[in-house]
Design a protein around this motif. Structure first.
Motif, short mmCIF file in Angstrom:
data_model
loop_
_atom_site.label_atom_id
_atom_site.label_comp_id
_atom_site.label_asym_id
_atom_site.label_seq_id
_atom_site.Cartn_x
_atom_site.Cartn_y
_atom_site.Cartn_z
N UNK A 1 76.00 17.97 22.99
CA UNK A 1 77.05 16.99 23.22
C UNK A 1 78.10 17.01 22.13
N UNK A 2 77.65 17.19 20.88
CA UNK A 2 78.56 17.26 19.73
C UNK A 2 79.46 18.48 19.84
N UNK A 3 78.86 19.65 20.10
CA UNK A 3 79.63 20.89 20.22
C UNK A 3 80.62 20.80 21.37
N UNK A 4 80.14 20.29 22.50
CA UNK A 4 80.98 20.22 23.69
C UNK A 4 82.17 19.30 23.47
N UNK A 5 81.95 18.20 22.75
CA UNK A 5 83.04 17.24 22.52
C UNK A 5 84.10 17.81 21.60
N UNK A 6 83.69 18.63 20.65
CA UNK A 6 84.66 19.17 19.69
C UNK A 6 85.48 20.30 20.31
N UNK A 7 84.79 21.26 20.94
CA UNK A 7 85.53 22.42 21.41
C UNK A 7 84.98 23.04 22.69
N UNK A 8 83.91 22.50 23.24
CA UNK A 8 83.30 23.08 24.44
C UNK A 8 82.24 24.10 24.08
N UNK A 9 81.38 24.42 25.05
CA UNK A 9 80.35 25.42 24.82
C UNK A 9 78.97 24.85 24.55
N UNK A 10 78.78 23.56 24.74
CA UNK A 10 77.48 22.94 24.49
C UNK A 10 76.38 23.47 25.39
N UNK A 11 76.77 23.94 26.58
CA UNK A 11 75.79 24.49 27.50
C UNK A 11 75.08 25.71 26.96
N UNK A 12 75.69 26.40 25.98
CA UNK A 12 75.05 27.56 25.35
C UNK A 12 73.76 27.18 24.67
N UNK A 13 73.63 25.93 24.26
CA UNK A 13 72.42 25.45 23.61
C UNK A 13 71.52 24.70 24.58
N UNK A 14 72.11 23.82 25.37
CA UNK A 14 71.32 22.94 26.23
C UNK A 14 70.64 23.66 27.39
N UNK A 15 71.36 24.57 28.04
CA UNK A 15 70.78 25.27 29.18
C UNK A 15 69.61 26.17 28.78
N UNK A 16 69.73 27.00 27.72
CA UNK A 16 68.57 27.80 27.30
C UNK A 16 67.38 26.93 26.91
N UNK A 17 67.65 25.76 26.30
CA UNK A 17 66.55 24.87 25.91
C UNK A 17 65.78 24.40 27.14
N UNK A 18 66.49 24.08 28.21
CA UNK A 18 65.84 23.67 29.46
C UNK A 18 65.04 24.82 30.08
N UNK A 19 65.61 26.02 30.04
CA UNK A 19 64.92 27.18 30.60
C UNK A 19 63.64 27.50 29.84
N UNK A 20 63.67 27.31 28.52
CA UNK A 20 62.49 27.55 27.69
C UNK A 20 61.43 26.48 27.95
N UNK A 21 61.87 25.23 28.09
CA UNK A 21 60.93 24.12 28.29
C UNK A 21 60.24 24.18 29.65
N UNK A 22 60.93 24.72 30.66
CA UNK A 22 60.38 24.75 32.02
C UNK A 22 60.41 26.16 32.61
N UNK A 23 59.67 27.09 32.02
CA UNK A 23 59.68 28.46 32.54
C UNK A 23 59.06 28.57 33.93
N UNK A 24 58.26 27.56 34.31
CA UNK A 24 57.57 27.62 35.61
C UNK A 24 58.44 27.16 36.76
N UNK A 25 59.57 26.52 36.46
CA UNK A 25 60.44 26.01 37.52
C UNK A 25 61.57 26.99 37.81
#
Length: 260
Positions: free
Chosen positions: A20-44
């Motif tokens: 959220x911090x990165x995205x608010x400043x300049x964009x690109x927060x998904x580079x961190x958040x999306x991989x984190x979700x993929x790592x947390x839920x490899x079975x989905x």
């Protein structure tokens, strides 16, 4: 449908706040958040990570957009019109995404990002202050590039959309970095709502987790927007270069390490 440990939940909340911090400043927060979700839920299926990411991001992006529009000189009408064009274009990009090999696109995007980084470094005053007359031709170019072009890319591949928008708005509409970042947030709200509606239609959002992550993302976005407003374009420029470097590294890894 899914189980998650307390440690993994804490990791996801921390990732959401920083994203959220990165995205608010300049964009690109998904580079961190999306991989984190993929790592947390490899079975989905990945669609659940994508849907949850949008559900979380739209809250943080909205908080940043409101914060910016209260204190930065944002043309909300222009931003919303760009957002509608980008949202429609992203649908077209998503339509073609299934038939396009992202491995063919990544090298081109890496080259483009490196060119962007070189341009920003070699022009230290780029984005520090508005300058020049914004002609009708430049506005139309902004709709073509920042609206249709980057919106299409968002639906087709996605990483770094916010960063590309900031650069395009500075270059085409002579905005300073802070105003460009603020305008980007309004555009992103429109595109995120459109994408989220599609994921909700398909039922691929983890609603038990999304509200908690969204709160963390919103907190990070609120802090990031205030820091950008307080510290100015120089601060946004530095974060932009760091984000571009991270994006190039991520795309290069996907292309030549994970994909190879």
């Amino acid at each position: 449908m899914y189980d998650i440990s307390l440690t993994a939940a804490a990791m996801l909340c921390a990732a959401a706040a920083l994203a959220g911090w990165i995205d608010a400043v300049v964009g690109g927060g998904g580079l961190l958040q999306l991989p984190a979700l993929l790592i947390a839920f490899p079975q989905l299926p990945p669609a659940y990570a994508l849907g949850t990411n949008k559900a979380v991001s739209v809250v943080g992006t909205s908080a940043a957009a409101v914060t910016y529009t209260r204190k930065a000189p944002v043309d909300v009408r222009l931003a919303c019109r760009l957002g509608v064009v980008a949202a429609l274009a992203s649908v077209g990009g998503a339509f073609f995404a299934a038939g396009v090999d992202s491995a063919l696109l990544r090298p081109l995007i890496i080259v483009l990002l490196l060119a962007v980084a070189a341009f920003v470094v070699l022009r230290p005053h780029f984005g520090h202050a508005p300058g020049g007359v914004v002609t009708r031709g430049r506005v139309l170019a902004a709709f073509a590039v920042a609206g249709a072009g980057i919106g299409f890319y968002d639906g087709l591949l996605g990483p770094g959309t916010g960063t590309f928008l900031v650069i395009a708005l500075v270059a085409l509409l002579n905005m300073d970095m802070v105003t460009a970042s603020a305008t980007t947030k309004v555009v992103n709200v429109c595109t995120n709502i459109g994408a989220l509606a599609m994921f909700m239609w398909h039922g691929t959002v983890l609603w038990k987790l999304a509200p908690v992550m969204a709160l963390c993302n919103m907190t990070g976005a609120f802090v990031g927007a205030h820091m950008a407003l307080k510290r100015g374009s120089g601060f946004v420029r530095v974060v932009l270069l760091v984000t571009v470097a991270a994006l190039v590294g991520k795309l290069a890894y996907d292309q030549w390490v994970a994909g190879g």
